[in-house]
Write a protein that holds these residues in place. Structure first.
Motif, PDB file in Angstrom:
ATOM      1  N   ASN A   5       2.694  -8.902  -1.589  1.00 10.75           N
ATOM      2  CA  ASN A   5       2.282  -8.169  -2.788  1.00 10.75           C
ATOM      3  C   ASN A   5       1.690  -9.173  -3.767  1.00 10.75           C
ATOM      4  OD1 ASN A   5       2.028  -6.782  -5.181  1.00 10.75           O
ATOM      5  ND2 ASN A   5       4.043  -5.825  -5.085  1.00 10.75           N
ATOM      6  N   LEU A 102      -3.725  -2.331  -6.789  1.00  9.30           N
ATOM      7  CA  LEU A 102      -2.631  -3.121  -6.252  1.00  9.30           C
ATOM      8  C   LEU A 102      -3.178  -3.834  -5.022  1.00  9.30           C
ATOM      9  CD1 LEU A 102       0.370  -3.961  -6.051  1.00  9.30           C
ATOM     10  CD2 LEU A 102       0.702  -1.916  -4.607  1.00  9.30           C
ATOM     11  N   THR A 128       6.775  -0.679  -6.266  1.00  4.72           N
ATOM     12  CA  THR A 128       6.133  -1.235  -7.459  1.00  4.72           C
ATOM     13  C   THR A 128       6.356  -0.396  -8.703  1.00  4.72           C
ATOM     14  OG1 THR A 128       4.029  -0.075  -7.124  1.00  4.72           O
ATOM     15  CG2 THR A 128       4.287  -2.262  -6.065  1.00  4.72           C
TER      16      THR A 128
END
Length: 161
Positions: A5, A102, A128
């Motif tokens: 991420n 993202l 998230t």
């Protein structure tokens, strides 16, 4: 295969020129064609005018749902061009509006990309706390890297608020 991420960040508006293909999402396994996207990229690299390639090595995969099709997507394999670019015959232009994305990195051979998509949308995104927005879903590639290498890295970009 691994995912990472990289967080959410703002992206400017971009115009992408490339080869488009309509196909069913991998989430519809009975109708999914695993050759559709590789064939679009093969056609793009073989036929896109070399003089029009950007100086950087970034290439984009742009996915948008086709309304009313129950899982069918329009995918464009291409590169960023100037806003006034005239697409050669057989190529299309798509404008990606500015917005937040993202960025989930896929690390590993492109052969394991489907697993990374499952992780990105099914594990990373839900943790998230972000909200998905309407907009194209993107793949971000470095065209100079070997996509079959175990250390290959590319971005899966999910549009978020």
């Amino acid at each position: 295969m691994a995912v990472r991420n990289n967080g959410a960040s703002a992206h400017a508006e971009r115009v992408i020129c490339g080869v488009a293909v309509d196909f069913y999402s991998i989430m519809v396994p009975d109708l999914y064609d695993p050759t559709a996207i590789p064939n679009a990229w093969q056609k793009f690299w073989a036929e896109f005018p070399k003089k029009d390639l950007p100086l950087h090595n970034t290439a984009f995969g742009v996915s948008t749902p086709i309304e009313g099709s129950n899982g069918k997507l329009r995918y464009l394999a291409g590169v960023e061009v100037k806003a006034n670019y005239v697409a050669p015959e057989g190529f299309e232009l798509v404008t990606i509006p500015a917005g937040n994305y993202l960025d989930v990195a896929h690390i590993g051979s492109i052969a394991t990309l489907a697993q990374s998509y499952g992780e990105a949308y099914g594990v990373v995104f839900p943790t998230t706390g972000l909200e998905m927005r309407e907009g194209p879903h993107l793949e971000l590639y470095d065209a100079m890297l070997n996509p079959m290498a175990d250390d290959y890295e590319m971005g899966i970009l999910i549009p978020v608020i």
